[in-house]
Enzyme design. Structure first.
Site, PDB file in Angstrom:
ATOM      1  N   ASN A   1       0.451   1.177  -6.829  1.00  0.00           N
ATOM      2  CA  ASN A   1      -0.081   1.619  -5.540  1.00  0.00           C
ATOM      3  C   ASN A   1      -1.380   0.869  -5.278  1.00  0.00           C
ATOM      4  O   ASN A   1      -2.352   1.023  -6.010  1.00  0.00           O
ATOM      5  CB  ASN A   1      -0.360   3.126  -5.560  1.00  0.00           C
ATOM      6  CG  ASN A   1      -1.116   3.573  -4.319  1.00  0.00           C
ATOM      7  OD1 ASN A   1      -0.806   3.143  -3.220  1.00  0.00           O
ATOM      8  ND2 ASN A   1      -2.100   4.426  -4.504  1.00  0.00           N
TER       9      ASN A   1
ATOM     10  N   ALA B   1       0.892  -1.160   0.000  1.00  0.00           N
ATOM     11  CA  ALA B   1       0.000   0.000   0.000  1.00  0.00           C
ATOM     12  C   ALA B   1       0.925   1.204   0.000  1.00  0.00           C
ATOM     13  O   ALA B   1       1.461   1.559   1.041  1.00  0.00           O
ATOM     14  CB  ALA B   1      -0.921   0.008   1.215  1.00  0.00           C
ATOM     15  N   CYS B   2       1.154   1.773  -1.165  1.00  0.00           N
ATOM     16  CA  CYS B   2       2.324   2.612  -1.361  1.00  0.00           C
ATOM     17  C   CYS B   2       1.971   3.973  -1.936  1.00  0.00           C
ATOM     18  O   CYS B   2       0.824   4.381  -1.949  1.00  0.00           O
ATOM     19  CB  CYS B   2       3.298   1.913  -2.304  1.00  0.00           C
ATOM     20  SG  CYS B   2       3.442   0.137  -2.076  1.00  0.00           S
ATOM     21  N   GLY B   3       2.984   4.657  -2.433  1.00  0.00           N
ATOM     22  CA  GLY B   3       2.812   5.890  -3.176  1.00  0.00           C
ATOM     23  C   GLY B   3       3.641   5.819  -4.439  1.00  0.00           C
ATOM     24  O   GLY B   3       4.797   5.389  -4.404  1.00  0.00           O
TER      25      GLY B   3
END
Length: 414
Positions: A259, A25-27
């Site tokens: 993402n 769960a990123c950017g």
């Protein structure tokens, strides 16, 4: 640093844990010149986007060790020509050579064994080995846990055979890499799990690792060199969700930065494995079996998606075709969709099941760069196009636009 001292490897299945459940769960974000003009400023702006996404990443008990960060750029030919020249290596014109960014075991004997495998296979495939370059890094810029698991990082330069064009060369580099990965995986080389190739291309190169966004330029300090220029930059800050961070699971991968999560990944991988027995391509011929498994075991959901992207791309499709094929719109119940587009999705539904998120995915093959949402649309993205022909996209947007002059903002949506 002995190869046995690795605390941040992805462990084998045990108890309630299994590597197949690796999710993020990123950017992610990108910066590109619409005119295709290469400059160091694009890289500076890409790193600015990455640093602005720091809040989308995570750190462990060691606050200086992040879950992973990275940047994908076009090969900086002018910079490499100078650096390789100083090492006594003469590289040809841009596009006539490939660069592999390689993670290797720290142990010298194991490292030389891995180097020998990839060199031999490159020669067997007709690509002349130009030489190796130690990638300059600053270990003091990252956390102690990241240093404890840091691989030895080198760049391999290989020459394109004169008889083939650039697209065929990209396909050849893919084949060399997959043959090497399979042979090393099946070998008895100590520390072989540290071998990984973040990128091997005549167009792009990936700088990534187990770090936080502000550390990437300090660790790979050649990114600060004004001669390092690109017309595009794809960036990512990772947040591992209930999983184990590692150097190889940092993004960007070779073609995508992601993402969200691919929640259909077990079925996607199973279907890809099941169809391998009937796969064929005139571009790969009898050697297609050397590319299997298409999805490399032990990767995250994002890594598995990237494996599928590269296989379809290197089988003759364009990058935008591949992404529309893997991540289709919700087409079947949409009465407003153009008939030609509907026919495209309906045809490909018979070939490939959708890779469903929620996910926002940026992608590039080094010539085209873009982004898409999965059909659930639950991981948004926002982009701007400036009057000076700059496009900036990110999965999280704030009031500051890097380099934005007269910017118009748009939400990324299906």
């Amino acid at each position: 640093m002995p190869s046995s001292h690795r605390r941040l490897r992805v462990p084998a299945p045990q108890g309630l844990y299994h590597p197949r459940n690796e999710h993020d769960a990123c950017g992610m974000g990108l910066v590109a010149s619409i005119r295709g003009e290469k400059s160091h400023d694009i890289i500076r702006k890409g790193l600015e986007v990455l640093i602005n996404l720091t809040h989308r990443g995570a750190a462990g008990c060691d606050p200086e060790t992040g879950d992973g960060a990275g940047i994908l750029i076009q090969i900086p030919h002018v910079f490499f020509a100078r650096e390789c020249g100083e090492l006594g290596m003469q590289i040809p014109e841009a596009g006539a050579y490939g660069v592999a960014m390689v993670f290797l075991p720290v142990d010298r004997h194991s490292r030389l064994q891995c180097e020998g495998v990839i060199e031999r296979i490159a020669k067997e495939e007709g690509a002349a080995v130009i030489g190796w370059r130690d990638t300059p890094v600053n270990g003091d810029a990252i956390g102690r846990e990241a240093r404890a698991s840091q691989p030895y990082i080198e760049q391999l330069f290989v020459r394109r055979p004169k008889s083939i064009d650039e697209d065929t060369f990209e396909r050849l580099l893919y084949r060399i890499r997959r043959r090497t990965e399979n042979e090393i995986d099946e070998s008895e080389i100590e520390g072989k799990e540290d071998f990984y190739v973040p990128s091997f291309s005549c167009r792009t190169i990936v700088y990534k690792g187990l770090m936080l966004a502000p550390q990437i330029e300090k660790f790979y300090f050649e990114l600060a060199n004004p001669l390092v220029a690109s017309a595009l930059a794809l960036v990512h800050q990772r947040f591992s969700t209930n999983t184990f961070p590692s150097w190889k699971l940092a993004h960007p991968y070779r073609y995508v930065a992601h993402n969200g999560e691919i929640n259909t990944v077990r079925g996607n991988v199973s279907w890809m494995n099941a169809r391998q027995s009937v796969l064929s391509s005139p571009l790969h011929g009898e050697g297609i079996g050397d590319l299997f498994p298409v999805i490399v075991p032990g990767g995250s959901d994002s890594a598995s998606l990237d494996n599928a992207v590269e296989f379809l791309l290197q089988s003759g499709r364009s990058i935008d075709h591949v992404m529309a094929m893997l991540i289709p719109e919700a087409w079947s119940g949409n009465p407003d969709m153009d008939a030609e587009k509907r026919a495209f999705y309906e045809y490909h539904a018979s070939l490939m099941e959708p890779w469903d998120g929620p996910a926002a995915i940026a992608f590039t093959d080094g010539r085209v760069i873009g982004a898409t949402l999965d059909r659930n649309g639950l991981r948004p993205g926002r982009y701007i196009v400036t009057k000076d022909d700059l496009v900036v996209l990110a999965s999280a947007a704030g009031p500051h636009v890097p380099g934005g002059h007269g910017a118009e903002a748009h939400h990324l949506r299906r």
